[in-house]
Design a protein around this motif. Structure first.
Motif, PDB file in Angstrom:
ATOM      1  N   VAL A 159       0.881  -1.175   0.000  1.00 40.46           N
ATOM      2  CA  VAL A 159       0.000   0.000   0.000  1.00 40.46           C
ATOM      3  C   VAL A 159       0.913   1.218   0.000  1.00 40.46           C
ATOM      4  O   VAL A 159       2.092   1.126   0.338  1.00 40.46           O
ATOM      5  N   THR A 160       0.397   2.363  -0.361  1.00 37.74           N
ATOM      6  CA  THR A 160       1.224   3.571  -0.391  1.00 37.74           C
ATOM      7  C   THR A 160       1.658   3.933   1.034  1.00 37.74           C
ATOM      8  O   THR A 160       1.022   3.537   2.015  1.00 37.74           O
ATOM      9  N   TYR A 161       2.746   4.658   1.134  1.00 31.20           N
ATOM     10  CA  TYR A 161       3.264   5.019   2.451  1.00 31.20           C
ATOM     11  C   TYR A 161       2.252   5.797   3.306  1.00 31.20           C
ATOM     12  O   TYR A 161       2.101   5.513   4.496  1.00 31.20           O
ATOM     13  N   PRO A 162       1.535   6.786   2.757  1.00 27.91           N
ATOM     14  CA  PRO A 162       0.545   7.475   3.585  1.00 27.91           C
ATOM     15  C   PRO A 162      -0.557   6.544   4.101  1.00 27.91           C
ATOM     16  O   PRO A 162      -1.003   6.681   5.246  1.00 27.91           O
ATOM     17  N   VAL A 163      -0.986   5.589   3.267  1.00 30.04           N
ATOM     18  CA  VAL A 163      -2.005   4.622   3.715  1.00 30.04           C
ATOM     19  C   VAL A 163      -1.440   3.757   4.834  1.00 30.04           C
ATOM     20  O   VAL A 163      -2.118   3.494   5.838  1.00 30.04           O
ATOM     21  N   SER A 164      -0.202   3.311   4.681  1.00 32.17           N
ATOM     22  CA  SER A 164       0.411   2.504   5.739  1.00 32.17           C
ATOM     23  C   SER A 164       0.510   3.307   7.032  1.00 32.17           C
ATOM     24  O   SER A 164       0.353   2.753   8.127  1.00 32.17           O
ATOM     25  N   ALA A 165       0.732   4.606   6.923  1.00 30.71           N
ATOM     26  CA  ALA A 165       0.825   5.456   8.115  1.00 30.71           C
ATOM     27  C   ALA A 165      -0.483   5.465   8.889  1.00 30.71           C
ATOM     28  O   ALA A 165      -0.495   5.351  10.124  1.00 30.71           O
ATOM     29  N   VAL A 166      -1.595   5.597   8.171  1.00 36.81           N
ATOM     30  CA  VAL A 166      -2.907   5.596   8.828  1.00 36.81           C
ATOM     31  C   VAL A 166      -3.164   4.244   9.494  1.00 36.81           C
ATOM     32  O   VAL A 166      -3.687   4.168  10.618  1.00 36.81           O
ATOM     33  N   MET A 167      -2.791   3.162   8.823  1.00 35.93           N
ATOM     34  CA  MET A 167      -2.955   1.823   9.393  1.00 35.93           C
ATOM     35  C   MET A 167      -2.143   1.675  10.683  1.00 35.93           C
ATOM     36  O   MET A 167      -2.629   1.142  11.688  1.00 35.93           O
ATOM     37  N   ILE A 168      -0.906   2.149  10.656  1.00 34.50           N
ATOM     38  CA  ILE A 168      -0.016   2.022  11.809  1.00 34.50           C
ATOM     39  C   ILE A 168      -0.568   2.782  13.009  1.00 34.50           C
ATOM     40  O   ILE A 168      -0.596   2.273  14.131  1.00 34.50           O
ATOM     41  N   VAL A 169      -1.023   4.013  12.772  1.00 31.31           N
ATOM     42  CA  VAL A 169      -1.600   4.806  13.858  1.00 31.31           C
ATOM     43  C   VAL A 169      -2.815   4.094  14.455  1.00 31.31           C
ATOM     44  O   VAL A 169      -2.965   4.012  15.689  1.00 31.31           O
ATOM     45  N   SER A 170      -3.662   3.551  13.601  1.00 34.39           N
ATOM     46  CA  SER A 170      -4.863   2.856  14.076  1.00 34.39           C
ATOM     47  C   SER A 170      -4.503   1.632  14.917  1.00 34.39           C
ATOM     48  O   SER A 170      -5.073   1.407  15.994  1.00 34.39           O
ATOM     49  N   LEU A 171      -3.548   0.848  14.435  1.00 30.72           N
ATOM     50  CA  LEU A 171      -3.150  -0.370  15.148  1.00 30.72           C
ATOM     51  C   LEU A 171      -2.512  -0.038  16.493  1.00 30.72           C
ATOM     52  O   LEU A 171      -2.777  -0.718  17.498  1.00 30.72           O
ATOM     53  N   SER A 178      -7.415   6.441  24.336  1.00 29.11           N
ATOM     54  CA  SER A 178      -7.128   7.875  24.219  1.00 29.11           C
ATOM     55  C   SER A 178      -5.645   8.145  24.443  1.00 29.11           C
ATOM     56  O   SER A 178      -5.000   8.859  23.669  1.00 29.11           O
ATOM     57  N   GLU A 179      -5.082   7.550  25.511  1.00 29.45           N
ATOM     58  CA  GLU A 179      -3.668   7.717  25.792  1.00 29.45           C
ATOM     59  C   GLU A 179      -2.811   7.083  24.689  1.00 29.45           C
ATOM     60  O   GLU A 179      -1.803   7.648  24.253  1.00 29.45           O
ATOM     61  N   ALA A 180      -3.247   5.906  24.235  1.00 30.54           N
ATOM     62  CA  ALA A 180      -2.494   5.209  23.185  1.00 30.54           C
ATOM     63  C   ALA A 180      -2.512   5.999  21.882  1.00 30.54           C
ATOM     64  O   ALA A 180      -1.509   6.055  21.161  1.00 30.54           O
ATOM     65  N   LEU A 181      -3.650   6.617  21.568  1.00 30.90           N
ATOM     66  CA  LEU A 181      -3.731   7.427  20.353  1.00 30.90           C
ATOM     67  C   LEU A 181      -2.800   8.625  20.450  1.00 30.90           C
ATOM     68  O   LEU A 181      -2.158   9.011  19.463  1.00 30.90           O
TER      69      LEU A 181
END
Length: 486
Positions: free
Chosen positions: A53-65, A86-89
């Motif tokens: 996946v594109t790097y920006p898409v991978s970034a969103v996935m990583i933040v979510s995980l 909340s703290e983890a985010l």
């Protein structure tokens, strides 16, 4: 949104690997949050290496995980309490508040200013028009342009984007095809030189900002532009001479005897007189360079603050260069998102002790912590070069590797060497990318012109990598110890 079968399978594999790590028995020495952070790291590395996946898409996935997995993990301080999403985010997006991210953002705006005004092209054409028409002189001019642009254009890809069309124009002026030896000579020289000066200048590449962000978070200090230049520029200067020798002996083009310099003068003349915006940008760029190079010596302002003030000036009506509507279309915002996410992931790995556990069970298990300093640097650098073969982004490599180096440095007796120095040297090696075009975006941009083959690139890349690696070892044993980096 469509996705081809290969990338979909890779995404499934990355997800499977992540869950396998999550379901493995948790070692007593590894906090649950650390294990989960390592699982996300494995997921991220697979996506970064394969670009499924594109790097920006991978970034969103990583933040979510990170928000989900760390949020449901017990805290290190009190295992009976979870972090909470909340703290983890907040941890997962902590990189967005890093001053290093602001510096990269400002650098991207400066690169956009160079492009909008055309100043970068004028600088490149002027230098190349003065060096002469012989192949050796053209190689020298290409290296010189790479250095000068690195001072003012803080994006390797943007510098390549400036040089590539100009070099193609030079080849065409000789009446040669883009598949000619001259084209291969100049293109390979350009991108290898860009990689060399990514190391020599602090603000030349985003991956340097990644390492500096981790250093600031872990050690509470920054490295000035001048100090970085003192550490790295001698290595880059030597490697520039090495590049000249290698390229002029590796590829010997047969070129017609024409006054090619006139063609460059013609292109320069077609740009017309320097506009008021270009003049303003020259003043701003020179002021930036002077203030960066005297940081900590003549004034107390750090590199990021200087950069942000420069952006503010460039955006100010009347005295500025452009408005926000113009610049927002030129800045690759996805790059900033990926950069900030990489910093966040590395910080989470450090704070959850995942990086220190991985270091203890890999590098320390190999006996690195008990080795003499120079031998340890040699092995770490070799490992760094090896894993770079799987990364298309030095920024991603820095995000994955530098936190582990920091953890390793923290496990060694503090008085035996400078931990920050070890991290900085490994960051220099992160920027190598000499072996394959796929290892650096600027190399892929040039490779896309069809002017050279992977085999052509590899011939120069092997020699540059070996010599650069040996220089890292020599500098670690001598110069960097003499000036106090180690």
């Amino acid at each position: 949104m469509k996705m081809n079968r290969k990338n979909f399978i890779i995404l499934l594999i990355a997800t499977a690997v992540m869950f396998i790590i999550l379901l493995l028995p948790n070692p007593d020495t590894l906090p649950v949050a650390g294990q989960r952070a390592l699982a996300v790291l494995a997921f991220a590395v697979i996506l970064w290496i394969t670009e499924a996946v594109t790097y920006p898409v991978s970034a969103v996935m990583i933040v979510s995980l990170l928000a989900l997995f760390i949020g449901l993990s017990p805290t290190i301080e009190d295992p009976s309490v979870t972090y909470g999403t909340s703290e983890a985010l907040s941890m997962a997006i902590g990189g967005f508040s890093s001053t290093a991210v602001l510096l990269v953002g400002g650098a991207l705006v400066l690169a956009a200013a160079m492009e909008l005004t055309g100043l970068h092209r004028r600088i490149a054409l002027y230098i190349l028009s003065k060096v002469g028409t012989q192949p050796g002189r053209l190689v020298m001019g290409t290296i010189l342009v790479s250095f000068v642009l690195a001072l003012f254009v803080p994006s390797a890809t943007a510098r390549a984007g400036t040089l590539v069309p100009i070099l193609l124009g030079i080849v065409a002026a000789f009446g040669l095809a883009k598949e000619s030896k001259l084209a291969a000579l100049l293109m390979i020289t350009a991108v290898q030189s860009i990689s060399i000066w990514n190391i020599g200048i602090k603000t030349a590449a985003a991956q340097n900002m990644v390492a500096l962000g981790f250093i600031k978070a872990e050690y509470g200090m920054d490295i000035t532009w001048g100090s970085w230049f003192l550490y790295a520029a001698p290595w880059s200067i030597i490697m520039s001479f090495v590049l000249y020798i290698i390229m002029t002996r590796l590829i010997k083009p047969d070129i017609p005897d024409i006054t090619q310099g006139n063609s460059l003068q013609k292109q320069l003349g077609e740009l017309g007189k320097m506009s008021s915006k270009e003049k303003k940008l020259i003043v701003i760029a020179l002021a930036l360079l002077i203030l960066w190079s005297t940081e900590g010596l003549l004034h107390p302002f750090d590199s990021t603050t200087i950069m942000i003030v420069a952006v503010a000036v460039m955006l100010t009506p009347i005295v500025g260069i452009f408005d926000w509507k113009e610049v927002q279309q030129k800045v690759p915002w996805g790059t900033l998102i990926v950069f900030a996410t990489g910093v966040s992931l590395g910080t989470v790995l450090l704070s959850t002790e995942g990086a220190s556990w991985l270091s203890a069970n890999s590098f320390e298990a190999l006996g690195l912590t008990s080795m003499p300093l120079v031998r340890m640097i040699a092995l770490l650098a070799a490992f760094n070069i090896l894993i770079h073969l799987g990364f298309a982004s030095a920024t991603s490599l820095a995000s994955a590797f530098i936190p582990i180096v920091i953890a390793l440095a923290g496990s060694i007796e503090a008085t035996s060497f400078s931990a920050i120095g070890l991290v900085v040297i490994m960051q220099f090696v992160v920027s190598f990318g000499f072996l394959l075009p796929v290892n650096a975006p600027q190399s892929m941009l040039a490779y896309g012109t069809g002017t050279f083959t992977v085999k052509d690139f590899l011939k120069s890349g092997i020699a540059l990598t070996v010599i650069g690696y040996l220089l890292i070892i020599v500098f670690s044993a001598t110069y960097w110890q003499w000036i106090g980096l180690l």
